[in-house]
Design a protein around this motif. Structure first.
Motif, PDB file in Angstrom:
ATOM      1  N   GLU A 133     -29.237  60.877 -15.958  1.00 28.39           N
ATOM      2  CA  GLU A 133     -28.272  59.802 -15.326  1.00 28.39           C
ATOM      3  C   GLU A 133     -28.883  58.376 -15.963  1.00 28.39           C
ATOM      4  N   LEU A 134     -30.144  58.264 -16.412  1.00 25.28           N
ATOM      5  CA  LEU A 134     -30.565  57.274 -17.293  1.00 25.28           C
ATOM      6  C   LEU A 134     -30.005  57.409 -18.689  1.00 25.28           C
ATOM      7  N   ALA A 135     -29.967  58.421 -19.322  1.00 26.86           N
ATOM      8  CA  ALA A 135     -29.312  58.607 -20.685  1.00 26.86           C
ATOM      9  C   ALA A 135     -28.032  58.418 -20.599  1.00 26.86           C
ATOM     10  N   VAL A 136     -27.182  58.813 -19.462  1.00 26.23           N
ATOM     11  CA  VAL A 136     -25.832  58.505 -19.504  1.00 26.23           C
ATOM     12  C   VAL A 136     -25.435  57.005 -19.147  1.00 26.23           C
ATOM     13  N   GLY A 137     -26.256  56.648 -18.332  1.00 22.87           N
ATOM     14  CA  GLY A 137     -26.244  55.045 -17.918  1.00 22.87           C
ATOM     15  C   GLY A 137     -26.314  54.085 -19.424  1.00 22.87           C
ATOM     16  N   GLU A 138     -27.448  54.470 -20.150  1.00 23.31           N
ATOM     17  CA  GLU A 138     -27.334  53.682 -21.484  1.00 23.31           C
ATOM     18  C   GLU A 138     -26.225  53.844 -22.396  1.00 23.31           C
ATOM     19  N   ARG A 139     -25.558  55.074 -22.602  1.00 19.08           N
ATOM     20  CA  ARG A 139     -24.472  55.291 -23.254  1.00 19.08           C
ATOM     21  C   ARG A 139     -23.196  54.665 -22.698  1.00 19.08           C
ATOM     22  N   GLN A 140     -23.087  54.519 -21.323  1.00 14.13           N
ATOM     23  CA  GLN A 140     -22.062  54.008 -20.581  1.00 14.13           C
ATOM     24  C   GLN A 140     -22.045  52.616 -20.720  1.00 14.13           C
ATOM     25  N   LEU A 141     -23.237  51.899 -20.782  1.00 13.99           N
ATOM     26  CA  LEU A 141     -23.555  50.611 -20.995  1.00 13.99           C
ATOM     27  C   LEU A 141     -22.824  50.181 -22.238  1.00 13.99           C
ATOM     28  N   ARG A 142     -23.442  51.020 -23.339  1.00 11.83           N
ATOM     29  CA  ARG A 142     -22.882  50.669 -24.998  1.00 11.83           C
ATOM     30  C   ARG A 142     -21.315  50.785 -24.939  1.00 11.83           C
ATOM     31  N   ARG A 143     -20.923  51.645 -24.275  1.00 10.12           N
ATOM     32  CA  ARG A 143     -19.465  51.605 -24.518  1.00 10.12           C
ATOM     33  C   ARG A 143     -18.833  50.626 -23.569  1.00 10.12           C
ATOM     34  N   ALA A 144     -19.295  50.298 -22.492  1.00  6.14           N
ATOM     35  CA  ALA A 144     -18.746  49.146 -21.971  1.00  6.14           C
ATOM     36  C   ALA A 144     -18.822  47.743 -22.555  1.00  6.14           C
ATOM     37  N   LEU A 145     -19.928  47.486 -23.313  1.00 10.65           N
ATOM     38  CA  LEU A 145     -20.185  46.390 -24.027  1.00 10.65           C
ATOM     39  C   LEU A 145     -19.546  46.003 -25.256  1.00 10.65           C
ATOM     40  N   VAL A 146     -19.417  47.274 -25.999  1.00 12.84           N
ATOM     41  CA  VAL A 146     -18.726  47.058 -27.272  1.00 12.84           C
ATOM     42  C   VAL A 146     -17.301  47.601 -27.463  1.00 12.84           C
ATOM     43  N   GLY A 147     -16.667  48.321 -26.314  1.00 16.47           N
ATOM     44  CA  GLY A 147     -15.426  48.693 -26.248  1.00 16.47           C
ATOM     45  C   GLY A 147     -15.164  49.826 -27.411  1.00 16.47           C
ATOM     46  N   PRO A 148     -13.984  50.120 -27.501  1.00 18.36           N
ATOM     47  CA  PRO A 148     -13.450  51.272 -28.344  1.00 18.36           C
ATOM     48  C   PRO A 148     -13.613  50.916 -29.748  1.00 18.36           C
ATOM     49  N   GLY A 149     -13.231  49.883 -30.290  1.00 17.81           N
ATOM     50  CA  GLY A 149     -13.567  49.697 -31.820  1.00 17.81           C
ATOM     51  C   GLY A 149     -14.858  49.085 -31.931  1.00 17.81           C
ATOM     52  N   VAL A 150     -15.687  49.982 -32.396  1.00 19.37           N
ATOM     53  CA  VAL A 150     -17.143  49.768 -32.601  1.00 19.37           C
ATOM     54  C   VAL A 150     -17.485  49.903 -34.155  1.00 19.37           C
ATOM     55  N   ALA A 151     -18.330  48.995 -34.470  1.00 14.26           N
ATOM     56  CA  ALA A 151     -18.666  48.968 -36.056  1.00 14.26           C
ATOM     57  C   ALA A 151     -20.103  48.472 -36.180  1.00 14.26           C
ATOM     58  N   HIS A 152     -20.995  49.479 -36.822  1.00 14.39           N
ATOM     59  CA  HIS A 152     -22.425  48.972 -36.943  1.00 14.39           C
ATOM     60  C   HIS A 152     -22.292  47.981 -38.123  1.00 14.39           C
ATOM     61  N   SER A 153     -23.047  47.049 -37.993  1.00 12.82           N
ATOM     62  CA  SER A 153     -23.095  45.882 -39.063  1.00 12.82           C
ATOM     63  C   SER A 153     -24.403  46.288 -40.024  1.00 12.82           C
ATOM     64  N   THR A 154     -24.129  46.153 -40.961  1.00 13.51           N
ATOM     65  CA  THR A 154     -25.225  46.148 -42.073  1.00 13.51           C
ATOM     66  C   THR A 154     -25.149  45.191 -43.009  1.00 13.51           C
ATOM     67  N   ALA A 155     -26.035  45.055 -43.876  1.00 12.80           N
ATOM     68  CA  ALA A 155     -26.122  44.101 -44.944  1.00 12.80           C
ATOM     69  C   ALA A 155     -24.943  44.390 -45.897  1.00 12.80           C
ATOM     70  N   VAL A 156     -24.289  45.486 -46.116  1.00 12.91           N
ATOM     71  CA  VAL A 156     -23.145  45.416 -46.786  1.00 12.91           C
ATOM     72  C   VAL A 156     -21.858  45.209 -46.009  1.00 12.91           C
ATOM     73  N   ASP A 157     -22.013  45.776 -44.670  1.00 11.81           N
ATOM     74  CA  ASP A 157     -20.676  45.374 -43.937  1.00 11.81           C
ATOM     75  C   ASP A 157     -20.401  43.869 -43.629  1.00 11.81           C
ATOM     76  N   ASP A 158     -21.618  43.154 -43.046  1.00 13.18           N
ATOM     77  CA  ASP A 158     -21.773  41.764 -42.862  1.00 13.18           C
ATOM     78  C   ASP A 158     -22.754  41.133 -43.232  1.00 13.18           C
ATOM     79  N   PRO A 159     -22.900  40.948 -44.476  1.00 13.12           N
ATOM     80  CA  PRO A 159     -24.316  40.122 -45.028  1.00 13.12           C
ATOM     81  C   PRO A 159     -24.738  39.048 -44.345  1.00 13.12           C
ATOM     82  N   ARG A 160     -23.863  38.107 -43.917  1.00 14.90           N
ATOM     83  CA  ARG A 160     -24.111  36.821 -43.315  1.00 14.90           C
ATOM     84  C   ARG A 160     -24.742  37.191 -42.175  1.00 14.90           C
ATOM     85  N   LEU A 161     -24.390  37.958 -41.175  1.00 14.07           N
ATOM     86  CA  LEU A 161     -24.773  38.305 -39.746  1.00 14.07           C
ATOM     87  C   LEU A 161     -26.201  38.939 -39.682  1.00 14.07           C
ATOM     88  N   ALA A 162     -26.292  39.831 -40.786  1.00 13.57           N
ATOM     89  CA  ALA A 162     -27.612  40.697 -41.113  1.00 13.57           C
ATOM     90  C   ALA A 162     -28.520  39.962 -41.629  1.00 13.57           C
TER      91      ALA A 162
END
Length: 268
Positions: free
Chosen positions: A59-88
C-alpha cells in the motif's frame, strides 16, 4: 529543543507507526478469530501477521506511485540539464545553498503555474514544476520558487506532508470520491507550518523577498489550479483553491490566498 527536521521526522514516523499498527492489529484479530473458530490452529496467526506486513508495504508503494501520478498528470517529462538547462542549473545552485542533494526534476505539461515537492525522505525527493510556471517566471522568480521548495525538503516539511497524504490520505488517492471522509485528518497531519513561515524561510535564504513576491504575482496571473486531486492540495506551493474568488474563506488555517502572501512579502 529539537530541530525542525527532528520534529517533522517524528511526526512522519508517528504516522507510519500508526499505519503499520493498524494493519498488524487487524491481522492479529483476524488471525485469533480464525484460530479459535475455524479449527486451523494458532499457526495461522503468524501467517496473517506476515500477510498484513506485505499488504502494508504494498500500500505504501502504491501510494507513492499514485501520488506521483496525481501530481504530474498524464503528460510527464523528466527534466535534465539537456531538456531544460535553466531549471536544472537554478535548482542545482540553490541545492548547494540549502545543503540538500539535487532532487529529481519533473515538468508537468499544464498551463497552470504551480510547483510542488514530494518524497518521504529528503535524499529521495522530487520537485514538480508545471510548464506554465516555467513559461511565466524569470530566473530570479524561479530561483525563489526553488528555494521555497528546497527549504521545505531540507527541514522535513515535505516528508511530513508526503507521509500524511500517502497514509491517512491513501483512500482518497485511490478513490477521490472519499476525500470528504479523510479531509480533516489529512489537512491536520499535513500541516507542517503555514505559508507565511515557509515563504519567510525561502527569502531568508535568497535575501530577496521581491523575487518570491514577483513569482507569486506571475502565478496568480496565470492561474494555479493544476486540476490535481484534492488530497494533493497540501503539497502545492500555492493551494489550487487559491484560484477561487472565495479562496480566503475556503482555505485551511495554514494556507493563505496569494494576494495576502504577496503583501506580506513586500513588507519584509
Amino acid at each position: 529543543m529539537d530541530s525542525l527536521p527532528d520534529i517533522y521526522r517524528s511526526r512522519a514516523d508517528r504516522l507510519l507507526a500508526e499505519f503499520w499498527a493498524m494493519h498488524l492489529v487487524a491481522a492479529a484479530i483476524l488471525g485469533s478469530l480464525a484460530a479459535l473458530f475455524t479449527g486451523l490452529g494458532w499457526w495461522v496467526l503468524p501467517l496473517t501477521l506476515a500477510a498484513a506486513c506485505m499488504l502494508a508495504a504494498a500500500e505504501l508503494a502504491v501510494g507513492e506511485r499514485q501520488l506521483r501520478r496525481a501530481l504530474v498528470g498524464p503528460g510527464v517529462a523528466h527534466s535534465t540539464a539537456v531538456d531544460d538547462p535553466r531549471l536544472a542549473n537554478i535548482v542545482d545552485g540553490v541545492c548547494l545553498l540549502v545543503g540538500v542533494p539535487p532532487p529529481t526534476l519533473v515538468v508537468a505539461r499544464t498551463t497552470a503555474a504551480n510547483a510542488t515537492a514530494f518524497g518521504r525522505r529528503p535524499t529521495h525527493a522530487t520537485i514538480v514544476v508545471t510548464q506554465g510556471l516555467l513559461d511565466s517566471l524569470g530566473r530570479i522568480e524561479l530561483e525563489a520558487v526553488a528555494a521555497r521548495l528546497l527549504t521545505q525538503i531540507r527541514d522535513g516539511r515535505t516528508a511530513c506532508a508526503t507521509t500524511a497524504v500517502t497514509t491517512v490520505g491513501l483512500p482518497a488517492l485511490l478513490l477521490p470520491a472519499v476525500w470528504p471522509l479523510v479531509k480533516a485528518r489529512v489537512e491536520r497531519e499535513a500541516r507542517a507550518s503555514d505559508d507565511f513561515d515557509d515563504d519567510a524561510e525561502a527569502v531568508r535564504l535568497t535575501r530577496y523577498p521581491p523575487g518570491l513576491a514577483s513569482g507569486l504575482v506571475a502565478m496568480s496571473a496565470s492561474g494555479v489550479d493544476t486540476g490535481a486531486p484534492a488530497v494533493t492540495w497540501p503539497l502545492w506551493l500555492a493551494d489550487p483553491r487559491a484560484d477561487s474568488a472565495a479562496a480566503a474563506a475556503d482555505l485551511p488555517d495554514y494556507r493563505s490566498d496569494l494576494d495576502t502572501r504577496i503583501a506580506v512579502l513586500r513588507e519584509l
